[in-house]
Design a protein around this motif. Structure first.
Motif: not given
Length: 361
Positions: A221-232
């Motif tokens: 919502g604040l501008g990230a173009t990609h996300t990575v959940n490093s738990r998996g």
């Protein structure tokens, strides 16, 4: 002198208490500020838990906005009635950093000379020289930065620490600019602010990394173009994959533990920049990395102090961007609470349930 109520940490790890506090009239170079809002920051929790120093009791709170009530002799930068954000970098103008034209590194920042005390006369140590979980606080006048009074105190006060630290880590320390790729490891308040700062600076690819999908949603919502959940998923591999196999131009570690710093080191491109803005535990050590890798990858390994900000320059600019709708400071305000809800807010922060709880006075 006047007596008001404020939040005090009396001993390491013990719950904070609401106490009566004596606030002196301002002396030379000092100001009394009526606090309107103050964010609950991890640094306050570090103070409570003895992670900063042992100068108990502490008067907590430092991410604050309010109105100047009175000033002492010789004060010219603010006057009663000014709407201000408090800062913990009151630039001295005379240390070696200031003399070489780098006041954002000022090594001799000012605090109030007089001490606020408990009702029995016990002197308090104000968090970061501010102490703003209180109805009125005493600070050095240089800790007061006037801004446009149209800005919401709950949002504006957050520039006093966490949000400024994150935005500054991207723009000031990391020199994020148009088209650069950025990865932010850790998407709490500071990390999300680094995402917002990267977007504000025109970064092309902004990768948010965390182990909590809620925080990744906030970052999006604040501008990230990609996300990575490093738990998996391996964070370093994911960042390389999302940047054409090269790594990001700037990687910001907003966690501050050896594991995430090492991830940041290897997730950057050749000649890339690592920015450490997460505050490490005193026992944390730099992870073992072959010196040849440090040499061979080039670039910069930086620490960001307060987002390397200059309050007189950065606070008014960012408030103007907020009022223009270009910087969503309101998105960082997860909840508004009373002054006696600080201990509960610490728990919510530790559980990752909020970006910021903000005390409204």
């Amino acid at each position: 002198m006047q007596t008001v109520k404020g939040i005090v940490a009396r001993a390491k790890g013990r719950p904070v208490t609401l106490e009566e506090i004596n606030v002196p009239d301002p002396g030379p170079g000092e100001a009394v500020v009526e606090i309107q809002a103050c964010g609950v920051c991890h640094t306050d929790l570090h103070y409570r838990d003895g992670g900063i120093n042992d100068d108990f009791p502490f008067l907590l709170g430092h991410e604050a906005a309010g109105v100047v009530e009175a000033v002492g002799e010789g004060v010219t930068n603010v006057k009663p009635g000014d709407y201000v954000i408090l800062n913990w970098r009151a630039v001295c103008g005379d240390c070696r950093a200031c003399r070489r034209g780098e006041p954002w590194y000022c090594f001799s920042t000012f605090n109030a000379t007089q001490k606020m005390t408990l009702s029995d006369g016990t002197e308090l140590t104000p968090a970061l020289g501010i102490g703003a979980f209180i109805e009125k606080t005493l600070v050095h006048a240089g800790q007061c930065t006037p801004v446009d009074p149209a800005a919401s105190p709950a949002a504006a006060g957050l520039l006093g620490c966490g949000v400024m630290a994150g935005i500054g880590a991207a723009i000031n320390t990391g020199a994020v600019g148009r088209g650069k790729s950025v990865a932010v490891i850790g998407c709490g308040g500071v990390g999300c602010a680094a995402v917002a700062g990267s977007a504000l600076a025109g970064a092309g690819t902004i990768i948010a990394v965390d182990v909590d999908d809620r925080k990744l949603e906030w970052a999006s919502g604040l501008g990230a173009t990609h996300t990575v959940n490093s738990r998996g998923r391996d964070a370093v591999e994911a960042i390389h994959e999302l940047t054409g196999g090269f790594g990001a131009d700037v990687v910001i570690d907003a966690v501050g533990i050896p594991e995430t710093w090492k991830q940041a080191f290897y997730a950057r491109d050749l000649a890339g920049t690592v920015v450490l803005v997460g505050v490490p535990h005193p026992d944390a050590k730099v992870p073992e990395i072959p010196l040849l890798d440090v040499f061979g990858r080039g670039g910069s390994l930086k620490s960001s102090w307060y987002g390397d900000c200059l309050p007189s320059r950065d606070f008014p600019m960012l408030i103007d961007l907020y009022l223009q709708g270009r910087l969503d400071l309101d998105a960082f305000v997860s909840e508004r609470i009373g002054i006696d809800d600080v201990e509960a807010a610490f728990q919510k922060m530790s559980d990752g349930d909020v970006l910021r709880s903000v005390v409204i006075l």
